[in-house]
Design an enzyme around this catalytic site. Sequence first.
Site, short mmCIF file in Angstrom:
data_model
loop_
_atom_site.label_atom_id
_atom_site.label_comp_id
_atom_site.label_asym_id
_atom_site.label_seq_id
_atom_site.Cartn_x
_atom_site.Cartn_y
_atom_site.Cartn_z
N SER A 120 43.00 38.15 35.37
CA SER A 120 43.70 39.32 35.87
C SER A 120 44.24 40.15 34.70
O SER A 120 43.45 40.65 33.91
CB SER A 120 44.82 38.87 36.83
OG SER A 120 45.35 39.94 37.55
N ASP B 212 37.62 38.87 45.72
CA ASP B 212 38.70 39.66 45.12
C ASP B 212 38.61 41.10 45.64
O ASP B 212 37.58 41.74 45.52
CB ASP B 212 38.55 39.62 43.60
CG ASP B 212 39.79 40.10 42.86
OD1 ASP B 212 40.53 40.94 43.41
OD2 ASP B 212 40.01 39.64 41.74
N HIS C 217 41.80 37.27 44.99
CA HIS C 217 42.35 37.35 43.63
C HIS C 217 43.27 36.16 43.32
O HIS C 217 43.26 35.63 42.21
CB HIS C 217 43.11 38.66 43.45
CG HIS C 217 43.47 38.92 42.02
ND1 HIS C 217 42.53 39.23 41.06
CD2 HIS C 217 44.67 38.89 41.37
CE1 HIS C 217 43.12 39.39 39.89
NE2 HIS C 217 44.42 39.20 40.06
#
Length: 358
Positions: free
Chosen positions: A143, A303, A332
């Site tokens: 991320s 995601d 995610h």
Amino acid sequence: MSIENPFYSPEAQGPYEMHSIGRFDLEEGGVIPDLRLAVATRGKLNADKSNAILIPTWFSGTHQTWDQIYIGEGHALDPEKYFIIVVNQIGNGLSTSPHNTHDPSITMSKFPKVRISDDVRAQEQLLREVFDIEKLALVVGGSMGAQQTWEWAVRFPDKVLRAAPLAGTAQNTPHDFLFTQTLLDAITSDPGFAGGDYATHLQVQAGLARHADIWAVMGLSTEFWKSGFWKDIPMLNGETTDDFTTFQAGFIRALFQLMDPNALLAMGWKWQRGDVARNTGGDLAEALGRITAKTLVMPIDHDMFFPVADCAADQQLTPGSELRVLPSIAGHLGLFGFEPTYVEQVDRNLAELLAAPI
């Protein structure tokens, strides 16, 4: 004025060390007079310093999740083989952050704007000055940690031998910018936020709850909720539930309501503006073309805000790279390692990458 918050203690997050790198000038023009980075190391640096692995942290996260999910015996990130350095990003609540600095010039609402590139420059200085490390066998992050991994590979190509960005892009998209803005607005809309000068995070619980609710919608996939996968995941109190609203309150809300609002805002601002093309006058292809590291780009299949297509577009511009899609019904937040299949795939990919000759 610093604010005590037990969420950011070693008792809650696990052991770490603080390293000062002194005055740090930021790319937006601000200054952190004494930048202190919270660093967790695992393993030992070998004689020729060829076994160093850097892990930058993601939004709201610390080194703890990496310790719990990704690092250890039997994993590719094995401290018996590698010297693993997890650096908590600026503003994450452990490193210098709005609520924990004692410097009145940058405390709370006065905290300066920090970019992904500032984190990477600070990490490079830390590795060079504190650990005498000039090259990294691997940079890996998820991320916002992936955003930093991309920045490392572009900004310091001679220092990064291998790179593995998980669930994150080299250049943030308009969709992702807008999504992140809703997260930030949820916090600042709480009257208890008081313009960023609240006395305790407990005054901003309504805003943090709304922030968490947005994560539940976008951070976790529709399949995650529809399938009931969450029924086997313990909430923060250690219990499980058959009711999805109870799970949402006991896991996602309960987690984010422990955090500092200004820390989330500081991280969110730089997340929105992550862009390696700033190194090349806005030319993304030229920026990614600078990368010499052997690179595995690893998006998560479900995601919704770092989707496979966006990560694949970055990979196609990156020399010597491969796309490896990771399976996780959680979307995610699959980064939390809810599924053994996800963790096993990450380990296989990283083990292959680390074994690859350079």
